[in-house]
Motif scaffolding. Structure first.
Motif, PDB file in Angstrom:
ATOM      1  N   ILE A   1       0.870  -1.289  -0.026  1.00 13.29           N
ATOM      2  CA  ILE A   1       0.024  -0.156  -0.011  1.00 13.29           C
ATOM      3  C   ILE A   1       0.751   1.308  -0.036  1.00 13.29           C
ATOM      4  O   ILE A   1       0.646   2.102  -0.991  1.00 13.29           O
ATOM      5  N   VAL A   2       1.947   1.382   0.745  1.00 14.35           N
ATOM      6  CA  VAL A   2       2.819   2.451   0.847  1.00 14.35           C
ATOM      7  C   VAL A   2       3.588   2.587  -0.446  1.00 14.35           C
ATOM      8  O   VAL A   2       3.778   3.634  -0.972  1.00 14.35           O
ATOM      9  N   LYS A   3       3.552   1.384  -1.142  1.00 15.34           N
ATOM     10  CA  LYS A   3       4.384   1.672  -2.310  1.00 15.34           C
ATOM     11  C   LYS A   3       3.493   2.258  -3.384  1.00 15.34           C
ATOM     12  O   LYS A   3       4.079   3.134  -4.308  1.00 15.34           O
ATOM     13  N   VAL A   4       2.361   1.823  -3.391  1.00 13.99           N
ATOM     14  CA  VAL A   4       1.356   2.442  -4.503  1.00 13.99           C
ATOM     15  C   VAL A   4       0.678   3.786  -3.980  1.00 13.99           C
ATOM     16  O   VAL A   4       0.636   4.394  -5.005  1.00 13.99           O
ATOM     17  N   ASP A   5       0.355   3.941  -2.847  1.00 16.95           N
ATOM     18  CA  ASP A   5      -0.285   5.159  -2.263  1.00 16.95           C
ATOM     19  C   ASP A   5       0.415   6.047  -1.537  1.00 16.95           C
ATOM     20  O   ASP A   5       0.041   7.241  -1.316  1.00 16.95           O
ATOM     21  N   GLY A   6       1.427   5.641  -1.120  1.00 17.50           N
ATOM     22  CA  GLY A   6       2.314   6.226  -0.149  1.00 17.50           C
ATOM     23  C   GLY A   6       1.706   6.034   1.195  1.00 17.50           C
ATOM     24  O   GLY A   6       0.765   5.286   1.454  1.00 17.50           O
ATOM     25  N   LYS A   7       2.312   6.632   2.296  1.00 17.62           N
ATOM     26  CA  LYS A   7       1.764   6.361   3.715  1.00 17.62           C
ATOM     27  C   LYS A   7       0.394   7.041   4.025  1.00 17.62           C
ATOM     28  O   LYS A   7      -0.295   6.211   4.833  1.00 17.62           O
ATOM     29  N   ARG A   8      -0.023   7.777   3.096  1.00 17.24           N
ATOM     30  CA  ARG A   8      -1.335   8.278   3.277  1.00 17.24           C
ATOM     31  C   ARG A   8      -2.457   7.146   2.956  1.00 17.24           C
ATOM     32  O   ARG A   8      -3.616   7.075   3.532  1.00 17.24           O
ATOM     33  N   GLY A   9      -2.211   6.267   2.242  1.00 17.03           N
ATOM     34  CA  GLY A   9      -2.974   5.034   1.821  1.00 17.03           C
ATOM     35  C   GLY A   9      -3.323   4.148   2.773  1.00 17.03           C
ATOM     36  O   GLY A   9      -4.191   3.725   3.124  1.00 17.03           O
ATOM     37  N   LEU A  10      -2.365   4.192   4.049  1.00 11.58           N
ATOM     38  CA  LEU A  10      -2.628   3.386   5.361  1.00 11.58           C
ATOM     39  C   LEU A  10      -3.803   3.822   5.878  1.00 11.58           C
ATOM     40  O   LEU A  10      -4.214   3.200   6.812  1.00 11.58           O
ATOM     41  N   PHE A  11      -4.223   5.098   5.808  1.00  9.07           N
ATOM     42  CA  PHE A  11      -5.193   5.985   6.443  1.00  9.07           C
ATOM     43  C   PHE A  11      -6.630   6.154   5.732  1.00  9.07           C
ATOM     44  O   PHE A  11      -7.386   6.970   6.254  1.00  9.07           O
ATOM     45  N   ARG A  12      -6.818   5.216   4.737  1.00  7.85           N
ATOM     46  CA  ARG A  12      -8.048   5.098   4.228  1.00  7.85           C
ATOM     47  C   ARG A  12      -9.016   4.741   5.331  1.00  7.85           C
ATOM     48  O   ARG A  12      -9.057   3.853   5.885  1.00  7.85           O
ATOM     49  N   GLY A  13     -10.316   5.742   4.978  1.00 13.77           N
ATOM     50  CA  GLY A  13     -11.358   5.248   6.004  1.00 13.77           C
ATOM     51  C   GLY A  13     -11.360   5.551   7.427  1.00 13.77           C
ATOM     52  O   GLY A  13     -11.963   5.146   8.145  1.00 13.77           O
ATOM     53  N   LEU A  14     -10.258   6.306   7.690  1.00 13.01           N
ATOM     54  CA  LEU A  14      -9.832   6.539   9.031  1.00 13.01           C
ATOM     55  C   LEU A  14     -10.990   7.609   9.805  1.00 13.01           C
ATOM     56  O   LEU A  14     -11.358   7.143  10.808  1.00 13.01           O
ATOM     57  N   SER A  15     -11.349   8.482   8.944  1.00 18.32           N
ATOM     58  CA  SER A  15     -12.376   9.478   9.544  1.00 18.32           C
ATOM     59  C   SER A  15     -13.777   8.670   9.972  1.00 18.32           C
ATOM     60  O   SER A  15     -14.421   9.070  11.126  1.00 18.32           O
ATOM     61  N   PRO A  16     -14.424   7.986   9.333  1.00 19.13           N
ATOM     62  CA  PRO A  16     -15.427   7.119   9.533  1.00 19.13           C
ATOM     63  C   PRO A  16     -15.299   6.321  10.808  1.00 19.13           C
ATOM     64  O   PRO A  16     -16.163   6.112  11.749  1.00 19.13           O
TER      65      PRO A  16
END
Length: 261
Positions: free
Chosen positions: A27-42
């Motif tokens: 995920i980090v390789k494709v989306d960067g570190k931000r990708g690890l936090f998908r869906g965090l707000s909900p």
């Protein structure tokens, strides 16, 4: 990431999915570190709502005269009463927070097809309501509730019997109430919590299929690639999904089937 073929300690061939760190690295390789936090707000909103619901229900329970007591922890009647009370709280929390769970799962599932359909929590609410109505917020609710109720009862039941027959009888409730051995009182509480924690890990293996089906149904046929053919069949109900996952790999055991899928 594709599964890899491996063997068990008994020499049986099975399929293993990549572990947590393999997925995180991908995920980090494709989306960067931000990708690890998908869906965090909900997920944060869900946790906050769950905390508020639990607090309100406990306040109402205290007004009605219900209170958890360590002194009756070994009583079967007390166990049934407390577990039923916990079950009601858990079900209310699940009903209140499940819409945010659906949003969180769909935000994460966008990684598969590289979509941007659900860009934020407000966007999720608007799109789900327009496309699926109120029912769209509660897809996968039934298996999720069943899994949590089964987990709660199995975990508490095992913990109750272990604590009943394993805890030192010299630490009696009357002694605890008199406050003569406060240190033993704290040790008893720690032991009860530790036992429930260990039992929770063991029972989680039993209830995981329910959670998996709930997550699959949350994404199924919602317009995302992860929930549409060829990535996933379109399921008519959660039972259809359950049967599909159960029958997908005939050569594996029931538990391994869910692990592979």
């Amino acid at each position: 990431l594709p599964p890899t073929v491996g063997t068990t300690m008994f020499g049986r061939r099975v399929l293993y999915l990549p572990g947590f760190f393999s997925y995180a690295h991908h995920i980090v390789k494709v989306d960067g570190k931000r990708g690890l936090f998908r869906g965090l707000s909900p997920r944060i909103v869900s946790s906050a709502i769950s905390t508020v619901v639990r607090s309100k229900v406990k306040q109402v329970s205290r007004k009605l005269g219900y209170a958890e007591r360590v002194s009756c922890v070994f009583s079967l009647h007390c166990f049934l009463s407390q577990t039923s009370h916990e079950m009601i709280i858990q079900c209310l929390c699940r009903v209140a927070t499940h819409p945010f769970h659906v949003m969180s799962v769909r935000c994460m599932a966008q990684f598969v097809g590289r979509e941007g359909k659900y860009s934020g929590m407000l966007s999720c609410i608007v799109k789900i309501f327009k496309e699926e109505g109120v029912s769209g917020f509660y897809v996968g609710l039934i298996p999720h509730v069943l899994g949590e109720v089964l987990f709660l009862w199995c975990c508490n039941l095992l913990a109750h019997f272990i604590n009943t027959y394993a805890v030192d009888e010299s630490v009696s409730p009357s002694t605890l109430l008199r406050g003569k051995i406060i240190l033993q009182h704290y040790f008893l509480i720690i032991k009860l919590l530790y036992t429930k924690f260990v039992m929770g890990i063991a029972v989680n293996v039993l209830t995981y299929p329910f959670m998996l089906v709930a997550d699959v149904m949350a994404v199924n046929n919602c317009g995302l690639a992860a929930g549409l053919p060829p990535q996933s069949p379109i399921f008519k109900s959660w039972l259809h999904c359950w049967n599909h996952l159960s029958n997908k790999v005939h050569s594996l055991s029931h538990a391994q089937c869910f692990a592979v899928c």
